[in-house]
Design a protein around this motif. Structure first.
Motif, PDB file in Angstrom:
ATOM      1  N   MET A 102       0.783  -1.299   0.058  1.00 43.56           N
ATOM      2  CA  MET A 102      -0.077  -0.057   0.142  1.00 43.56           C
ATOM      3  C   MET A 102       0.864   1.127  -0.068  1.00 43.56           C
ATOM      4  O   MET A 102       0.487   2.298  -0.558  1.00 43.56           O
ATOM      5  N   MET A 103       1.949   1.281   0.787  1.00 40.92           N
ATOM      6  CA  MET A 103       2.881   2.317   0.906  1.00 40.92           C
ATOM      7  C   MET A 103       3.529   2.536  -0.534  1.00 40.92           C
ATOM      8  O   MET A 103       3.659   3.810  -0.959  1.00 40.92           O
ATOM      9  N   VAL A 104       3.939   1.543  -1.117  1.00 37.44           N
ATOM     10  CA  VAL A 104       4.443   1.748  -2.423  1.00 37.44           C
ATOM     11  C   VAL A 104       3.694   2.346  -3.585  1.00 37.44           C
ATOM     12  O   VAL A 104       3.778   3.211  -4.404  1.00 37.44           O
ATOM     13  N   GLY A 105       2.152   1.767  -3.232  1.00 33.48           N
ATOM     14  CA  GLY A 105       0.926   2.411  -4.249  1.00 33.48           C
ATOM     15  C   GLY A 105       0.979   3.795  -3.840  1.00 33.48           C
ATOM     16  O   GLY A 105       0.796   4.516  -4.890  1.00 33.48           O
ATOM     17  N   ALA A 106       1.023   4.378  -2.657  1.00 29.14           N
ATOM     18  CA  ALA A 106       0.955   5.822  -2.356  1.00 29.14           C
ATOM     19  C   ALA A 106       2.305   6.463  -3.117  1.00 29.14           C
ATOM     20  O   ALA A 106       1.983   7.619  -3.773  1.00 29.14           O
ATOM     21  N   TYR A 107       3.358   5.887  -2.993  1.00 21.20           N
ATOM     22  CA  TYR A 107       4.365   6.492  -3.760  1.00 21.20           C
ATOM     23  C   TYR A 107       4.362   6.811  -5.085  1.00 21.20           C
ATOM     24  O   TYR A 107       4.554   7.567  -5.796  1.00 21.20           O
ATOM     25  N   ILE A 108       3.811   5.685  -5.911  1.00 17.46           N
ATOM     26  CA  ILE A 108       3.722   5.756  -7.235  1.00 17.46           C
ATOM     27  C   ILE A 108       2.465   6.348  -7.755  1.00 17.46           C
ATOM     28  O   ILE A 108       2.663   7.455  -8.578  1.00 17.46           O
ATOM     29  N   ALA A 109       1.279   6.534  -6.910  1.00 25.24           N
ATOM     30  CA  ALA A 109       0.562   7.418  -7.213  1.00 25.24           C
ATOM     31  C   ALA A 109       0.822   8.973  -6.811  1.00 25.24           C
ATOM     32  O   ALA A 109       0.747   9.824  -7.733  1.00 25.24           O
ATOM     33  N   PHE A 110       1.762   9.160  -5.778  1.00 24.41           N
ATOM     34  CA  PHE A 110       2.477  10.546  -5.875  1.00 24.41           C
ATOM     35  C   PHE A 110       3.141  11.049  -6.865  1.00 24.41           C
ATOM     36  O   PHE A 110       2.950  12.123  -7.550  1.00 24.41           O
ATOM     37  N   PHE A 111       4.209  10.076  -7.171  1.00 19.68           N
ATOM     38  CA  PHE A 111       4.904  10.510  -8.497  1.00 19.68           C
ATOM     39  C   PHE A 111       4.128  10.614  -9.792  1.00 19.68           C
ATOM     40  O   PHE A 111       4.468  11.615 -10.575  1.00 19.68           O
ATOM     41  N   ALA A 112       3.179   9.936  -9.950  1.00 15.32           N
ATOM     42  CA  ALA A 112       2.359   9.858 -11.272  1.00 15.32           C
ATOM     43  C   ALA A 112       1.786  11.182 -11.234  1.00 15.32           C
ATOM     44  O   ALA A 112       1.258  11.855 -12.218  1.00 15.32           O
ATOM     45  N   LEU A 113       1.173  11.644 -10.174  1.00 14.79           N
ATOM     46  CA  LEU A 113       0.449  13.091  -9.787  1.00 14.79           C
ATOM     47  C   LEU A 113       1.173  14.228  -9.992  1.00 14.79           C
ATOM     48  O   LEU A 113       0.981  15.114 -10.799  1.00 14.79           O
ATOM     49  N   SER A 114       2.616  14.173  -9.286  1.00 14.09           N
ATOM     50  CA  SER A 114       2.947  15.531  -9.122  1.00 14.09           C
ATOM     51  C   SER A 114       4.499  15.452 -10.091  1.00 14.09           C
ATOM     52  O   SER A 114       4.855  16.565 -10.619  1.00 14.09           O
ATOM     53  N   ASN A 115       4.726  14.498 -10.446  1.00 16.80           N
ATOM     54  CA  ASN A 115       6.114  14.332 -11.451  1.00 16.80           C
ATOM     55  C   ASN A 115       5.578  14.288 -12.772  1.00 16.80           C
ATOM     56  O   ASN A 115       6.163  14.892 -13.763  1.00 16.80           O
ATOM     57  N   TRP A 116       4.585  13.370 -13.110  1.00 21.98           N
ATOM     58  CA  TRP A 116       4.270  13.301 -14.399  1.00 21.98           C
ATOM     59  C   TRP A 116       3.063  13.913 -14.727  1.00 21.98           C
ATOM     60  O   TRP A 116       2.569  14.084 -15.962  1.00 21.98           O
ATOM     61  N   GLY A 117       2.490  14.627 -13.651  1.00 20.50           N
ATOM     62  CA  GLY A 117       1.450  15.497 -13.897  1.00 20.50           C
ATOM     63  C   GLY A 117      -0.048  14.829 -14.491  1.00 20.50           C
ATOM     64  O   GLY A 117      -0.822  15.563 -15.155  1.00 20.50           O
ATOM     65  N   LEU A 118      -0.236  13.609 -14.084  1.00 16.60           N
ATOM     66  CA  LEU A 118      -1.473  12.971 -14.539  1.00 16.60           C
ATOM     67  C   LEU A 118      -2.860  13.374 -13.759  1.00 16.60           C
ATOM     68  O   LEU A 118      -2.367  13.678 -12.400  1.00 16.60           O
ATOM     69  N   PRO A 119      -3.805  13.307 -14.360  1.00 16.15           N
ATOM     70  CA  PRO A 119      -5.058  13.604 -13.644  1.00 16.15           C
ATOM     71  C   PRO A 119      -5.181  12.359 -12.475  1.00 16.15           C
ATOM     72  O   PRO A 119      -4.596  11.427 -12.480  1.00 16.15           O
ATOM     73  N   ILE A 120      -5.813  12.740 -11.483  1.00 18.50           N
ATOM     74  CA  ILE A 120      -5.966  11.552 -10.082  1.00 18.50           C
ATOM     75  C   ILE A 120      -6.426  10.297 -10.621  1.00 18.50           C
ATOM     76  O   ILE A 120      -5.751   9.468 -10.074  1.00 18.50           O
ATOM     77  N   TYR A 121      -7.173  10.207 -11.582  1.00 24.68           N
ATOM     78  CA  TYR A 121      -7.962   8.924 -11.759  1.00 24.68           C
ATOM     79  C   TYR A 121      -6.718   8.060 -12.737  1.00 24.68           C
ATOM     80  O   TYR A 121      -6.567   6.976 -12.313  1.00 24.68           O
ATOM     81  N   LEU A 122      -6.167   8.802 -13.408  1.00 26.34           N
ATOM     82  CA  LEU A 122      -5.077   8.026 -14.237  1.00 26.34           C
ATOM     83  C   LEU A 122      -3.717   7.620 -13.295  1.00 26.34           C
ATOM     84  O   LEU A 122      -3.244   6.662 -13.157  1.00 26.34           O
ATOM     85  N   ALA A 181      -4.172   7.230 -10.091  1.00 28.01           N
ATOM     86  CA  ALA A 181      -4.758   5.909  -9.250  1.00 28.01           C
ATOM     87  C   ALA A 181      -4.640   4.634 -10.224  1.00 28.01           C
ATOM     88  O   ALA A 181      -4.101   3.565  -9.488  1.00 28.01           O
ATOM     89  N   ALA A 182      -5.046   4.797 -11.390  1.00 25.69           N
ATOM     90  CA  ALA A 182      -4.863   3.672 -12.154  1.00 25.69           C
ATOM     91  C   ALA A 182      -3.373   2.999 -12.506  1.00 25.69           C
ATOM     92  O   ALA A 182      -3.024   1.760 -12.359  1.00 25.69           O
ATOM     93  N   VAL A 183      -2.523   4.009 -12.681  1.00 24.61           N
ATOM     94  CA  VAL A 183      -1.061   3.744 -12.827  1.00 24.61           C
ATOM     95  C   VAL A 183      -0.621   2.969 -11.275  1.00 24.61           C
ATOM     96  O   VAL A 183       0.163   2.010 -11.591  1.00 24.61           O
ATOM     97  N   ALA A 217      -3.597  -4.474  -6.305  1.00 29.11           N
ATOM     98  CA  ALA A 217      -4.384  -3.115  -6.769  1.00 29.11           C
ATOM     99  C   ALA A 217      -5.180  -2.572  -5.889  1.00 29.11           C
ATOM    100  O   ALA A 217      -5.050  -1.349  -5.779  1.00 29.11           O
ATOM    101  N   LEU A 218      -5.987  -3.661  -5.056  1.00 27.20           N
ATOM    102  CA  LEU A 218      -7.054  -3.064  -4.183  1.00 27.20           C
ATOM    103  C   LEU A 218      -5.925  -2.236  -2.980  1.00 27.20           C
ATOM    104  O   LEU A 218      -6.588  -1.074  -2.529  1.00 27.20           O
ATOM    105  N   ALA A 219      -4.929  -2.686  -2.583  1.00 27.44           N
ATOM    106  CA  ALA A 219      -4.048  -1.982  -1.576  1.00 27.44           C
ATOM    107  C   ALA A 219      -3.677  -0.513  -2.192  1.00 27.44           C
ATOM    108  O   ALA A 219      -3.691   0.474  -1.407  1.00 27.44           O
ATOM    109  N   ALA A 220      -3.442  -0.546  -3.342  1.00 26.92           N
ATOM    110  CA  ALA A 220      -2.800   0.824  -4.208  1.00 26.92           C
ATOM    111  C   ALA A 220      -4.056   1.689  -4.272  1.00 26.92           C
ATOM    112  O   ALA A 220      -3.917   2.939  -4.035  1.00 26.92           O
ATOM    113  N   PHE A 221      -5.418   1.116  -4.457  1.00 25.72           N
ATOM    114  CA  PHE A 221      -6.438   1.786  -4.467  1.00 25.72           C
ATOM    115  C   PHE A 221      -6.813   2.596  -3.133  1.00 25.72           C
ATOM    116  O   PHE A 221      -7.107   3.713  -3.007  1.00 25.72           O
ATOM    117  N   ALA A 222      -6.598   1.723  -2.126  1.00 26.54           N
ATOM    118  CA  ALA A 222      -7.020   2.091  -0.838  1.00 26.54           C
ATOM    119  C   ALA A 222      -5.752   3.190  -0.392  1.00 26.54           C
ATOM    120  O   ALA A 222      -6.186   4.312   0.036  1.00 26.54           O
TER     121      ALA A 222
END
Lengths: 399, 296
Positions: free
Chosen positions: B43-63, B65-67, B199-204
């Protein structure tokens, strides 16, 4: 007492005295400086912790992830007694060690009640939670000094004290394992259903081993408190518990001498590799995974460095003719399959012998009823002959 | 009363997160009988991936989350293949120690890679409206989180109970050997289980970051343990049990936080463990579990 037993007691006491006097002499003559002296003490304390965790994990087969918590209970109890009792220092230290052991034992009893009645891995989760809660509790309680911790605990722990406490610990664990109760504990590790079917009260013996294990951790904690002089709750965190777990696994689950060996190596190594501390836990975790995949029983497995090993080594080194090495002196600390046991005895090249250099007793019993029953049981199951260690034989798929 | 309702809704939100994580625990446990200690850290790794996807790659939040879900799923499968698969037939103890080692590995690897200083998850909820209940307001994201979590759980339930692969999963958790004899590819099912659970953990994790926008290498430990307790509460190995247990535990925790005086605020975590102890003492098979038979 049989003659052989007395003889091996004498040999072990002599060996312990020899090791002690060599190190003590070196300390007295100043060959070992105070830095290494403190490492020596730490090695002894860590050895006690590792042996006690090995009792719970290697010999009983339950995973305890909060062993530092029991150590903390012992440490704080002993420290509070030393700071507040007003007795003479060594009297309060003795009292502290004893009460530390008792409080840690009581804590373990309470922690064990919900988990040890059940099959499965609940003890791991409960002890993990206990390890977290105990630090929170110490931080929030007033008399434990809160987050600042306790200061000014008299530095009473010296090398002779810790060394002999380690010897006592080894003796206790060996004596336990050689006893009827110990056989029951090993049987539970091998197969709790079979053990229960043989009339062993599983919960009772699990609790016995777990409480003794925690009491020894309490002793180590009491020694640690008077070695460090300062106690803070952060010291006894999850990673500290994991340190001991790594030592147990590294040395060999079920091997007492292996525990000491691992405690020596893994206490000295971080001191030598300064600046390696950031990578320590990372390396430990990789080491653990690799060990579990390639040698799940640890370096020594369930074997011990025993008299026999040294005798054989001596024979090889000096090329002497085989002396009187009674073949049946040792029985494994483990409940081994009959066939494995026979081959190992027959080939005579492995140190399965349970006798160590120190504090043990030999029972000239070849194949206890439990061992036989177990062996047959495993044979009948006949599912998995690939596992080379008895521990590896426990089927996971079984429900 | 409004205080109670707000706390109840907060409890539902955190409960939804626990339920999602608990599903991963319970599915993995159901199939390979292993407490995957690394699940909280996934889950923690999922949080980091979401963070980088959001702030470094500038993806929208739903993308993002999917990444994060895809990335974490792959990591979960890789962990299973490398660390757990060789130990399928080994003792429970070895597997458990490996799980702890994997958890440590993830924590420490993330600490070395991303440093231990917490990062702040960008607020994505700023423009969203709030709903007022009595004199307190609740951000609409709370309701969205709960709804999304429930939707995901319904999809999972349909998947498990209606599709062939889902039924194969149930069969494997019932009896792995028998399922193998029936021609089910057990390795594939196990991998799939790890993928879904991760994947559920990442979504969580993404839902968790909406309310607690702090990311650090140890953030997975506590939610991980609590989700495990939720799984035990509902009955470990039972998928609906994890959902019920998660929501229940979230509500219990939220109520404990609300009604225990703040002087004992540190003890609220202990309440959750008390739940575990009570469950183990009273009904160890969990709320929805049946007492297990011991077979040799």
């Amino acid at each position: 007492m049989p003659k052989k037993k007395i003889r091996s007691y004498l040999i072990n006491i002599a060996a312990a005295l020899l090791v002690f006097s060599v190190v003590y002499l070196a300390l007295q003559l100043g060959w070992i400086n105070s830095y290494y002296r403190s490492i020596l003490i730490l090695i002894c304390i860590n050895s006690i912790m590792t042996i006690s965790l090995n009792l719970a994990t290697g010999l009983l087969g339950e995973l305890c992830l909060g062993h530092a918590g029991f150590m903390a209970v012992g440490a704080y109890t002993a420290a509070l007694i030393s700071l507040n009792s007003g007795l003479s220092p060594y009297l309060s230290l003795t009292l502290g060690i004893l009460t530390g052991a008792v409080t840690a034992g009581i804590t373990a009893f309470i922690v064990g009640i919900p988990a040890l009645r059940l099959r499965g891995d609940y003890l791991a989760i409960i002890t993990l939670a206990f390890g977290q809660i105990i630090t929170i509790l110490i931080r929030s309680l007033g008399f434990t000094g809160g987050a600042l911790g306790l200061n000014g605990i008299p530095l009473l722990t010296d090398f002779p004290l810790t060394f002999w406490m380690l010897i006592v610990t080894m003796y206790i664990v060996y004596a336990l394992i050689r006893s009827r109760q110990g056989r029951a504990i090993l049987a539970i590790r091998e197969d709790d259903i079979a053990a229960e079917a043989s009339g062993i009260n599983v919960t009772h013996y699990k609790m016995l081993a777990f409480v003794i294990s925690a009491m020894l951790a309490g002793v180590a904690g009491a020694l640690y408190a008077h070695y460090q002089g300062v106690l803070t709750p952060e010291k006894f965190d999850y990673n500290y518990s994991i340190d001991f777990m790594v030592m147990v696994v590294f040395g060999g689950m079920g091997s007492i001498t292996g525990s000491i060996l691992a405690a020596v190596v893994l206490t000295i190594l971080p001191q030598l590799l300064y600046g390696f501390s950031d990578y320590r836990m990372l390396l430990y975790s990789i080491l653990l995974i690799a060990l579990m995949i390639f040698k799940p029983s640890g370096l020594l497995g369930q074997k011990e460095l025993s008299q026999r090993v040294f005798q054989r080594l001596g024979r090889q080194l000096w090329g002497k003719k085989a002396q009187t090495v009674p073949a049946e002196t040792d029985i494994p600390t483990t409940v081994v399959d009959e066939d494995t046991y026979l081959t190992e005895q027959g080939s005579g090249d492995s140190g399965v012998g349970g006798s160590s250099t120190r504090g043990q007793e030999n029972l000239p019993v070849s194949g206890t009823p439990i061992a036989e029953a177990e062996g047959k049981h495993q044979e009948r199951l006949g599912l998995d002959t690939q596992g080379d260690e008895p521990l590896a034989r426990k089927q996971k798929g079984r429900r | 009363m409004t205080y109670f309702i707000t706390q109840f809704i907060n409890g539902l939100q955190i409960g939804a997160i626990y339920a999602l994580i608990a599903l991963g625990y319970t599915m993995v446990y159901g199939i390979i009988k292993l407490i995957n200690f690394a699940h909280g850290d996934l889950m923690m790794v999922g949080a980091y991936i979401a963070f980088f996807a959001l702030s470094n790659w500038g993806l929208p939040i739903y993308l993002a989350a999917a990444v994060s879900m895809v990335g974490t799923a792959i990591l979960g499968v890789v962990i299973d293949r490398i660390a757990y698969k060789p130990l399928r037939d080994a003792s429970r103890l070895s597997a458990l120690i490996t799980a702890i080692a994997v958890s440590l590995l993830l924590q420490n690897a993330c600490m070395l890679l991303f440093s231990s200083s917490p990062r702040r998850f960008p607020t994505v909820t700023a423009n969203l409206p709030t709903i007022s209940i009595g004199n307190s307001t609740v951000n609409v994201i709370v309701f969205i989180s709960i709804a999304l979590a429930i939707a995901l759980m319904i999809i999972l339930n349909l998947f498990v109970n209606k599709t062939r692969i889902g039924k194969a999963m149930l069969a494997v958790s019932e009896d792995m050997r028998a399922a193998q004899l029936m021609g089910i590819n057990v390795d594939f099912i196990v991998s799939l289980t790890f993928a879904i659970g991760s994947a559920l953990a990442a979504f969580a994790a993404v839902l968790y970051l909406f309310s607690y926008p702090q990311i650090e290498p140890y953030m997975g430990a506590m939610p991980g343990i609590k989700a495990f307790i939720a799984a035990v509460l509902g009955g470990i190995g039972i998928i609906p049990g994890a959902m019920v247990g998660g929501f229940l535990l979230g509500i219990i925790e939220s109520m404990a936080k609300a009604y225990i005086p703040s002087a004992f605020s540190q003890v609220t975590d202990a309440v959750v463990f008390l739940v575990l102890i009570l469950v183990l003492l009273i009904k160890p098979s969990g709320l929805m579990g049946k007492p297990e038979k011991v077979k040799v």
